[in-house]
Enzyme design. Structure first.
Site, PDB file in Angstrom:
ATOM      1  N   ASP A  64       0.442  -1.228   0.263  1.00 37.52           N
ATOM      2  CA  ASP A  64       0.186   0.334   0.037  1.00 37.52           C
ATOM      3  C   ASP A  64       1.169   1.721  -0.101  1.00 37.52           C
ATOM      4  O   ASP A  64       0.741   2.224  -0.183  1.00 37.52           O
ATOM      5  CB  ASP A  64      -1.115   0.115   1.284  1.00 37.52           C
ATOM      6  CG  ASP A  64       0.071  -0.079   2.798  1.00 37.52           C
ATOM      7  OD1 ASP A  64       1.141  -0.178   2.142  1.00 37.52           O
ATOM      8  OD2 ASP A  64      -0.975  -0.529   3.089  1.00 37.52           O
ATOM      9  N   HIS A  65       2.227   1.262   0.254  1.00 37.61           N
ATOM     10  CA  HIS A  65       3.366   2.384   0.219  1.00 37.61           C
ATOM     11  C   HIS A  65       3.329   2.908  -0.683  1.00 37.61           C
ATOM     12  O   HIS A  65       3.168   4.029  -1.244  1.00 37.61           O
ATOM     13  CB  HIS A  65       4.140   2.336   1.764  1.00 37.61           C
ATOM     14  CG  HIS A  65       3.879   2.147   2.858  1.00 37.61           C
ATOM     15  ND1 HIS A  65       2.762   1.560   3.250  1.00 37.61           N
ATOM     16  CD2 HIS A  65       3.940   3.137   4.184  1.00 37.61           C
ATOM     17  CE1 HIS A  65       2.257   2.041   4.817  1.00 37.61           C
ATOM     18  NE2 HIS A  65       3.009   2.968   4.775  1.00 37.61           N
ATOM     19  N   ASP A 119       3.939  -1.281  11.858  1.00 35.33           N
ATOM     20  CA  ASP A 119       4.173  -0.257  10.891  1.00 35.33           C
ATOM     21  C   ASP A 119       3.489   0.211  11.876  1.00 35.33           C
ATOM     22  O   ASP A 119       2.464  -0.598  13.395  1.00 35.33           O
ATOM     23  CB  ASP A 119       2.578  -0.182  10.080  1.00 35.33           C
ATOM     24  CG  ASP A 119       3.239   1.444   9.215  1.00 35.33           C
ATOM     25  OD1 ASP A 119       3.125   1.292   8.315  1.00 35.33           O
ATOM     26  OD2 ASP A 119       1.823   2.312  10.039  1.00 35.33           O
ATOM     27  N   ARG A 379       0.210  12.727  10.501  1.00 33.75           N
ATOM     28  CA  ARG A 379       1.104  13.530  10.818  1.00 33.75           C
ATOM     29  C   ARG A 379       1.481  14.658   9.749  1.00 33.75           C
ATOM     30  O   ARG A 379       1.422  14.540   8.629  1.00 33.75           O
ATOM     31  CB  ARG A 379       1.727  11.977  10.657  1.00 33.75           C
ATOM     32  CG  ARG A 379       3.091  11.515  11.304  1.00 33.75           C
ATOM     33  CD  ARG A 379       3.381  10.401  11.229  1.00 33.75           C
ATOM     34  NE  ARG A 379       3.336   9.243  12.270  1.00 33.75           N
ATOM     35  CZ  ARG A 379       4.096   7.922  12.492  1.00 33.75           C
ATOM     36  NH1 ARG A 379       4.360   7.292  11.214  1.00 33.75           N
ATOM     37  NH2 ARG A 379       3.819   7.497  13.751  1.00 33.75           N
ATOM     38  N   SER A 532       7.397   7.207  12.318  1.00 41.52           N
ATOM     39  CA  SER A 532       7.140   5.473  11.959  1.00 41.52           C
ATOM     40  C   SER A 532       8.350   4.141  12.680  1.00 41.52           C
ATOM     41  O   SER A 532       9.126   4.683  13.055  1.00 41.52           O
ATOM     42  CB  SER A 532       8.127   5.888  10.385  1.00 41.52           C
ATOM     43  OG  SER A 532       8.798   4.822   9.863  1.00 41.52           O
ATOM     44  N   ARG A 534      10.054   2.298  10.302  1.00 40.11           N
ATOM     45  CA  ARG A 534      11.044   2.170   9.610  1.00 40.11           C
ATOM     46  C   ARG A 534      12.232   1.894  10.178  1.00 40.11           C
ATOM     47  O   ARG A 534      12.872   2.350  11.167  1.00 40.11           O
ATOM     48  CB  ARG A 534      11.120   3.042   8.217  1.00 40.11           C
ATOM     49  CG  ARG A 534      11.329   4.251   9.056  1.00 40.11           C
ATOM     50  CD  ARG A 534      11.053   5.601   8.192  1.00 40.11           C
ATOM     51  NE  ARG A 534       9.819   5.832   7.516  1.00 40.11           N
ATOM     52  CZ  ARG A 534       9.697   6.906   7.195  1.00 40.11           C
ATOM     53  NH1 ARG A 534      10.293   7.375   7.138  1.00 40.11           N
ATOM     54  NH2 ARG A 534       8.192   7.134   7.331  1.00 40.11           N
TER      55      ARG A 534
HETATM   56  C1  MIC Z   1       4.260   6.071   7.963  1.00 39.92           C
HETATM   57  O1  MIC Z   1       3.614   6.395   8.344  1.00 39.92           O
HETATM   58  O2  MIC Z   1       5.900   7.271   8.850  1.00 39.92           O
HETATM   59  C2  MIC Z   1       5.087   5.031   7.732  1.00 39.92           C
HETATM   60  C3  MIC Z   1       5.374   5.410   6.294  1.00 39.92           C
HETATM   61  O3  MIC Z   1       3.613   4.310   7.677  1.00 39.92           O
HETATM   62  C4  MIC Z   1       5.363   4.263   8.459  1.00 39.92           C
HETATM   63  C5  MIC Z   1       6.088   2.955   8.366  1.00 39.92           C
HETATM   64  C6  MIC Z   1       7.133   3.190   7.069  1.00 39.92           C
HETATM   65  O4  MIC Z   1       8.168   3.790   6.988  1.00 39.92           O
HETATM   66  O5  MIC Z   1       7.322   2.243   6.121  1.00 39.92           O
HETATM   67  C7  MIC Z   1       4.997   3.527  10.151  1.00 39.92           C
HETATM   68  O6  MIC Z   1       3.896   4.406  10.353  1.00 39.92           O
HETATM   69  O7  MIC Z   1       5.958   3.082  10.460  1.00 39.92           O
HETATM   70 FE1  SF4 Z   2      -0.081   4.955   4.828  1.00 42.16          FE
HETATM   71 FE2  SF4 Z   2       1.058   5.950   7.685  1.00 42.16          FE
HETATM   72 FE3  SF4 Z   2       0.041   7.425   6.217  1.00 42.16          FE
HETATM   73 FE4  SF4 Z   2      -0.857   5.476   7.467  1.00 42.16          FE
HETATM   74  S1  SF4 Z   2       0.345   6.606   8.017  1.00 42.16           S
HETATM   75  S2  SF4 Z   2      -1.488   5.707   5.534  1.00 42.16           S
HETATM   76  S3  SF4 Z   2      -0.146   3.487   6.538  1.00 42.16           S
HETATM   77  S4  SF4 Z   2       1.678   6.318   5.618  1.00 42.16           S
END
Ligand code: MIC
Ligand code: SF4
Length: 639
Positions: A64-65, A119, A379, A532, A534
């Site tokens: 989904d990313h 995640d 965020r 995140s 990550r």
């Molecule tokens: C995010 O919202 O920052 C992400 C992208 O979903 C990350 C995961 C990632 O960095 O792949 C998260 O929230 O863990």
């Molecule tokens: Fe995707 Fe992370 Fe954004 Fe949620 S917060 S929509 S998991 S990138």
């Protein structure tokens, strides 16, 4: 004494430790989820562990990313994930199916279960009364291999909801009200447990929104009771048989209680550049805007998009605003299409994007220079949208629509009559883009050239010496450490390449400097590594030679990731000492014994200060070996 709901579920899954706040506990994990941008690493790690099949009741892999396929890289990742899923018995959600948290809530979340996801917004599933926790890919891989998940037992903060929301006020405003009170670090080492008479007034998708964004307080997770509302939701998803009633005992004791009268909440907005920078919408009304983005795992449910459709019906958005909609799942989109509500959205001038994260992580729709963007996301860290100079505000779907219509930040109450949204008792169920694993996999796991093997790391030496490579302030996010966006995220399976972008928006020279100096230290303030899950934000600095991070405090998931990749996380014993360390200072730390208190020698300044290493014996031994990867590789070499 009675138990909280969180304690009940934890007790039922406890395999190690005591349920005392701060004590390390081991939890049995029922379900796991990964998404593509953290998933490739997680599965490379899982493969390194040597298990032949997942040992959980259910494991899911979502894509989904990284949806843009500008070249072979993301497409290769998707194919690798699909092959791995088939081989190890994992349910695969194909690209285009939707956002992991929305899909999981709709189709798989079960009251009373545990979920570990790679995640940070995994807690969304707390909306149906489960313990759902975000973690680094390594910890999720270990859970898939049947190991417990270790964490410090959080304290349970009760959030007592009374009253009912007023027209044009919705779940996003509730969590913004919580964030205003708790800030981005007030939930650290806590579970936010919602209870009280106000709970029954919120639908499951609304509970999901609140649980989702509890992550922004730093909380381990959030949880709602499982009640008749949950039952109706599961019934509409044709899963009523999975419902059980769950709630805290009447005499349950919370470590603290936050009282929230839903009737008193008004439309709220988080100003740039932090989710806790919350004001009333009325305070910033009239600010001209360029863009509105509706979607993300926070606000892309059927409830939210039905509201959006009802508010847009018969109206037109401002000529100065670009409005994008990313539905949370194909099922949401299909149901909107079936009722004709999708037409109301299209006719108003919205741009319909793919059912995916999209703009939330800078995959497209970067705002113009100095642009103002209103988003229903979770965020708004600086630069996360892809435009460094953009100002991103976080709002409810109601405020988003009102603002898109008027072309400026608008209190949604200006729209007049609040539509009554009821979730249909029956909806169209669509599982067509899930691939359920067969018993035997006979093919081969295909890896494209962008999927590089995991790097090797040496055991922790007895002494760390080096320069302070970078000194930072409070609340450094993983987006600061290693940004998202389509260019960098396409390298998530390629550590040597992605490491070139570490801190690139903070200090362009960082990666080169770190390599040239043979690594060194990072100094941070409070809540280092928020955001995140990550692992790349630990693994890539490790690859550049970062040996330790010394901070005033750490965010939970990032702290675990540092340990997993052999970077020593140290906290200042006396926070005043932070001011006495400068970038470029040469530090020395003796680690012959990994004691809980250690001395750091600043040889540039000719002085010493004390730091704490607050880790369990298990974590210390992982650190000693050079991280979990090194530990697994060492085990394999021995065998
Ligand atoms: C995010 O919202 O920052 C992400 C992208 O979903 C990350 C995961 C990632 O960095 O792949 C998260 O929230 O863990
Ligand atoms: Fe995707 Fe992370 Fe954004 Fe949620 S917060 S929509 S998991 S990138």
């Amino acid at each position: 004494m009675g138990q909280t709901l969180a304690e009940k579920i934890i007790a039922a899954h406890l395999v190690e430790g005591k349920m005392q706040p701060g004590e390390q506990i081991g939890l049995r994990i029922d379900h796991t989820l990964t998404q593509d941008s953290t998933g490739t690493l997680a599965y490379l790690e899982f493969e390194a562990m040597g298990a032949s099949r997942v040992k959980t009741a259910l494991s899911l892999s979502f894509v989904d990313h990284n949806m843009l396929q500008n070249d072979f890289r993301n497409a290769d990742d998707h194919r690798y994930l699909q092959d791995v899923a088939a081989k190890y018995g994992i349910v695969f959600s194909r690209p285009g199916n939707g956002i992991c948290h929305q899909l999981y809530l709709e189709r798989f979340a079960r009251p009373g279960y545990t979920l570990l996801g790679s995640d940070s917004h995994t807690p969304t599933a707390g909306g149906v009364g489960m313990i759902a926790i975000g973690a680094g890919g390594f910890d999720v891989a270990a859970a898939m291999a049947g190991e417990p998940f270790y964490l410090d037992m959080p304290s349970i903060l009760g959030v007592k909801l009374t009253g009912a929301l007023s027209p044009f006020v919705s779940a996003k405003d509730v969590i913004l009200a919580v964030l205003k009170k708790l800030t981005v670090k007030g939930g650290l080492n806590k579970i936010l447990e919602y209870y009280g008479s106000g709970v029954k007034t919120l639908s499951v998708p609304e509970r999901g929104t609140i649980a989702n964004m509890g992550t922004e307080t730093g909380a381990t997770t959030s949880i709602f009771p499982s009640d008749e509302v949950t039952r109706a939701f599961l019934k509409s998803q044709k899963r009523e048989d999975q419902w059980v009633e769950l709630k805290a005992d009447d005499d349950a004791k919370y470590s603290d209680v936050l009282d929230l009268n839903l009737s008193e909440i008004e439309p709220l907005i988080a100003l740039p550049h932090s989710p806790d920078n919350v004001k009333a919408v009325s305070e910033v009304e009239g600010t001209p805007i360029d863009q509105v983005c509706i979607g993300s795992c926070t606000n892309s449910s059927l409830r939210d998009l039905k509201m959006v459709a009802a508010l847009l019906k018969g109206r037109k958005i401002s000529d100065h605003v670009s409005l994008t909609i990313s539905p949370g799942s194909r099922q949401v989109l299909e149901n909107l299409a079936a009722t004709g509500e999708l037409l109301d959205i299209i006719r108003a001038g919205a741009r319909i994007l793919e059912n995916a994260c999209g703009p939330c992580i800078g995959i497209g729709q970067a705002p113009p220079t100095d642009g103002v963007s209103l988003r229903t996301f979770n965020r708004n860290f600086k630069g996360r949208s892809g435009t460094q100079s953009a100002k991103v505000y976080l709002v409810s779907p109601e405020t988003a629509v009102a603002s898109a219509i008027y072309g400026e930040i608008t209190d949604p109450r200006k729209l007049g009559v609040y539509p009554k949204i009821t979730l249909p008792a029956e909806i169209t169920i669509d599982v067509g883009m899930f691939i359920f694993p067969k018993k035997r996999f006979t093919g081969e796991v295909r890896r494209g050239p962008n999927i590089k093997p995991l790097p090797d790391f040496a055991p922790l030496p007895n002494k760390l010496t080096g320069e302070v490579l970078l000194k930072l302030g409070d609340n450094v996010s993983t987006d600061d450490i290693l940004p998202g966006g389509s260019e960098i995220m396409a390298l998530r399976s390629n550590i040597p390449e992605i490491s070139k972008y570490v801190f690139c928006n903070v200090d362009r020279e960082f990666a080169d400097r770190a390599l040239k100096k043979g690594g060194g230290f990072i100094v941070g303030g409070e809540n280092y590594g928020q955001g995140s899950s990550r692992e790349h934000a630990a693994l890539a600095p490790k690859y550049l030679g970062v040996k330790a991070v010394i901070a005033k405090s750490f965010a939970r998931i990032h702290l675990a990731n540092l340990v997993n990749f052999g970077i020593v996380p140290l906290t200042f014993e006396d926070k005043q000492d932070y001011a006495r360390v400068a970038q470029g200072d040469v530090l020395e730390i003796d680690l012959t014994e990994l004691k809980s208190k250690l001395r750091v020698r600043n040889s540039t300044k000719g002085e010493e200060f004390q730091v704490a290493l607050n880790l369990s014996e298990r974590e210390k031994s992982v650190l000693k070996t050079g991280g979990k990867l090194a530990a697994i590789k060492a085990k394999q070499t021995k065998a």
